[in-house]
Design a protein around this motif. Sequence first.
Motif, PDB file in Angstrom:
ATOM      1  N   CYS A 280       0.836  -1.206   0.000  1.00 42.46           N
ATOM      2  CA  CYS A 280       0.000   0.000   0.000  1.00 42.46           C
ATOM      3  C   CYS A 280       0.866   1.250   0.000  1.00 42.46           C
ATOM      4  N   ALA A 281       0.731   2.071  -1.046  1.00 41.27           N
ATOM      5  CA  ALA A 281       1.458   3.337  -1.143  1.00 41.27           C
ATOM      6  C   ALA A 281       0.645   4.499  -0.602  1.00 41.27           C
ATOM      7  N   HIS A 282      -0.618   4.236  -0.266  1.00 43.17           N
ATOM      8  CA  HIS A 282      -1.451   5.305   0.290  1.00 43.17           C
ATOM      9  C   HIS A 282      -1.074   5.524   1.749  1.00 43.17           C
ATOM     10  N   ASP A 283      -1.299   6.730   2.260  1.00 43.19           N
ATOM     11  CA  ASP A 283      -0.943   7.038   3.636  1.00 43.19           C
ATOM     12  C   ASP A 283      -1.641   6.090   4.605  1.00 43.19           C
ATOM     13  N   ALA A 284      -0.873   5.546   5.530  1.00 40.40           N
ATOM     14  CA  ALA A 284      -1.408   4.566   6.477  1.00 40.40           C
ATOM     15  C   ALA A 284      -2.539   5.136   7.323  1.00 40.40           C
ATOM     16  N   VAL A 285      -2.459   6.406   7.656  1.00 42.86           N
ATOM     17  CA  VAL A 285      -3.490   6.994   8.505  1.00 42.86           C
ATOM     18  C   VAL A 285      -4.871   6.921   7.855  1.00 42.86           C
TER      19      VAL A 285
ATOM     20  N   GLU B 190     -12.808  -5.625  -4.726  1.00 40.20           N
ATOM     21  CA  GLU B 190     -14.185  -5.150  -4.868  1.00 40.20           C
ATOM     22  C   GLU B 190     -14.562  -4.224  -3.716  1.00 40.20           C
ATOM     23  N   TYR B 191     -14.048  -4.518  -2.527  1.00 47.65           N
ATOM     24  CA  TYR B 191     -14.334  -3.648  -1.385  1.00 47.65           C
ATOM     25  C   TYR B 191     -13.697  -2.278  -1.588  1.00 47.65           C
ATOM     26  N   LEU B 192     -12.446  -2.252  -2.033  1.00 44.80           N
ATOM     27  CA  LEU B 192     -11.773  -0.971  -2.250  1.00 44.80           C
ATOM     28  C   LEU B 192     -12.484  -0.125  -3.297  1.00 44.80           C
ATOM     29  N   LEU B 193     -13.085  -0.777  -4.279  1.00 48.30           N
ATOM     30  CA  LEU B 193     -13.750  -0.043  -5.365  1.00 48.30           C
ATOM     31  C   LEU B 193     -15.210   0.252  -5.059  1.00 48.30           C
ATOM     32  N   SER B 194     -15.663  -0.087  -3.873  1.00 43.84           N
ATOM     33  CA  SER B 194     -17.081   0.061  -3.523  1.00 43.84           C
ATOM     34  C   SER B 194     -17.424   1.510  -3.170  1.00 43.84           C
ATOM     35  N   PRO B 195     -18.695   1.886  -3.327  1.00 45.77           N
ATOM     36  CA  PRO B 195     -19.128   3.219  -2.880  1.00 45.77           C
ATOM     37  C   PRO B 195     -18.840   3.454  -1.403  1.00 45.77           C
ATOM     38  N   GLU B 196     -18.917   2.405  -0.581  1.00 42.41           N
ATOM     39  CA  GLU B 196     -18.642   2.550   0.855  1.00 42.41           C
ATOM     40  C   GLU B 196     -17.242   3.096   1.100  1.00 42.41           C
ATOM     41  N   VAL B 197     -16.257   2.548   0.400  1.00 42.64           N
ATOM     42  CA  VAL B 197     -14.876   2.982   0.613  1.00 42.64           C
ATOM     43  C   VAL B 197     -14.644   4.361   0.007  1.00 42.64           C
TER      44      VAL B 197
ATOM     45  N   GLY C  98     -13.661 -11.263   8.029  1.00 39.39           N
ATOM     46  CA  GLY C  98     -12.856 -12.204   8.791  1.00 39.39           C
ATOM     47  C   GLY C  98     -11.531 -12.552   8.129  1.00 39.39           C
ATOM     48  N   ILE C  99     -11.213 -11.909   7.007  1.00 37.41           N
ATOM     49  CA  ILE C  99      -9.974 -12.200   6.275  1.00 37.41           C
ATOM     50  C   ILE C  99      -8.851 -11.323   6.817  1.00 37.41           C
ATOM     51  N   PRO C 100      -7.801 -11.920   7.390  1.00 38.75           N
ATOM     52  CA  PRO C 100      -6.686 -11.104   7.907  1.00 38.75           C
ATOM     53  C   PRO C 100      -5.865 -10.503   6.768  1.00 38.75           C
ATOM     54  N   VAL C 101      -5.359  -9.312   7.009  1.00 41.95           N
ATOM     55  CA  VAL C 101      -4.588  -8.598   6.002  1.00 41.95           C
ATOM     56  C   VAL C 101      -3.253  -8.170   6.602  1.00 41.95           C
ATOM     57  N   VAL C 102      -2.177  -8.485   5.917  1.00 38.37           N
ATOM     58  CA  VAL C 102      -0.842  -8.003   6.280  1.00 38.37           C
ATOM     59  C   VAL C 102      -0.469  -6.912   5.277  1.00 38.37           C
ATOM     60  N   VAL C 103      -0.126  -5.741   5.788  1.00 37.55           N
ATOM     61  CA  VAL C 103       0.103  -4.582   4.917  1.00 37.55           C
ATOM     62  C   VAL C 103       1.565  -4.156   4.970  1.00 37.55           C
TER      63      VAL C 103
ATOM     64  N   ILE D 217      -9.586   1.539   6.588  1.00 39.48           N
ATOM     65  CA  ILE D 217     -10.304   0.857   5.504  1.00 39.48           C
ATOM     66  C   ILE D 217      -9.994  -0.638   5.525  1.00 39.48           C
ATOM     67  N   LEU D 218      -8.718  -0.965   5.630  1.00 40.51           N
ATOM     68  CA  LEU D 218      -8.324  -2.374   5.607  1.00 40.51           C
ATOM     69  C   LEU D 218      -8.767  -3.092   6.888  1.00 40.51           C
ATOM     70  N   ARG D 219      -8.738  -2.383   8.001  1.00 45.35           N
ATOM     71  CA  ARG D 219      -9.224  -2.994   9.246  1.00 45.35           C
ATOM     72  C   ARG D 219     -10.720  -3.299   9.142  1.00 45.35           C
ATOM     73  N   ARG D 220     -11.470  -2.375   8.539  1.00 46.92           N
ATOM     74  CA  ARG D 220     -12.908  -2.590   8.368  1.00 46.92           C
ATOM     75  C   ARG D 220     -13.171  -3.794   7.467  1.00 46.92           C
ATOM     76  N   PHE D 221     -12.351  -3.979   6.429  1.00 49.74           N
ATOM     77  CA  PHE D 221     -12.497  -5.143   5.554  1.00 49.74           C
ATOM     78  C   PHE D 221     -12.344  -6.435   6.352  1.00 49.74           C
ATOM     79  N   THR D 222     -11.347  -6.490   7.207  1.00 47.51           N
ATOM     80  CA  THR D 222     -11.143  -7.682   8.030  1.00 47.51           C
ATOM     81  C   THR D 222     -12.314  -7.896   8.977  1.00 47.51           C
ATOM     82  N   GLU D 223     -12.835  -6.819   9.554  1.00 44.97           N
ATOM     83  CA  GLU D 223     -13.982  -6.932  10.448  1.00 44.97           C
ATOM     84  C   GLU D 223     -15.212  -7.472   9.724  1.00 44.97           C
TER      85      GLU D 223
END
Length: 353
Positions: free
Chosen positions: A26-31, A280-287, A45-50, A36-42
């Motif tokens: 991820c080149a986008h600012d972590a803050v 698909e989550y990153l490209l969603s209207p929610e994100v 249930g898929i863990p993400v290593v960034v 966003i990525l934490r919400r995806f895991t919530e």
Amino acid sequence: MVGALGLFIFWSWIQQPAATSLVVFCAHDAVYAEPILRRFTEKTGIPVVVRYDTEATKSLGLVDQLISEGATTECDLFWNNELLGMVALAEKDRLIAYQGPGWKARSPGDRDALGRWTGFAARARVWIATDEFAAQLIKEQPDRAPAELFAEYFEKQEDLSRVAIARPLYGTTLTQVSLMIQEEGLETVQKSLREAVSQRHLRVVAGNGAVKNLVAKNAAALGWTDTDDAFSAIDEGAAVSMFPLLYGNRPILIPNTAALIAKNRLAGNQPRPEAIQLIEYLLSPEVELALAQSGARQIPLGTVAEEQLPEEVKPWMTLRQQAWPLATMVGNGELTKAREQAVNWLRQEDVVR
């Protein structure tokens, strides 16, 4: 603008991923990216290593890493904070074509025709100026647009020691310089930047966040940066203003991009189902709405409920229709060639580092 939180996450999340984890570069600012990525895991249930990039090597560092690692990379998905680096990866055959619902929801100007990458949540290049400097310049020529005044100041002022830009080898400044090379030619841009730095004392600093900090502290009067950094300064109470940085009388909007990374060619380069869920989550209207409502105030490229957008974002929804069609311009390869010229030049020459 990585900041302490981003650096902490960058170092603490560099670890051996579990077999079930998704690995995201991820080149986008972590803050902004981390929630966003934490919400995806919530949600899944898929863990993400960034693995985040640093402010000093924004986007280019991860692009170089993905090229050098080739099929040995652990990366499943790349969230880039700009476009041209993703196009370079596509040309190196490092991306998997995927035309899912998120890709289909974008206009042709915001996606790769083959589905190798898709744009979302753009930032605009802007002038950031101290309120005092902006007010004085506008007072002197009240009938002219501020962006035009700043461009003229940058072009003609003999002493640019109070003007700052980020190192043009990295991030969105590299995209801007690549566009300039595409339109004006390499030699013209080289001459202009060399002269600005060596003879007119233009300040070149580590990144857009550093430009923002200099102007916010009145250590510089004017600079190039992005909307997210400028909004950050305003939110912090700094006496600064921002104005669209028009090039050829058009705004420069630079999208985030998401892509699935090619790995094992023997396995047919099939992406993991979990990686498809994430793209698909990153490209969603929610994100896109979440990023618009965040401190970054990013500009949605898909369809969102406009009434839910912050007031500061709404004017950019109109300006985006007038912006340089960067995604369309890469189709003929010329803009990608300009980026390659910029990178080759700036890696060899100290004058603008």
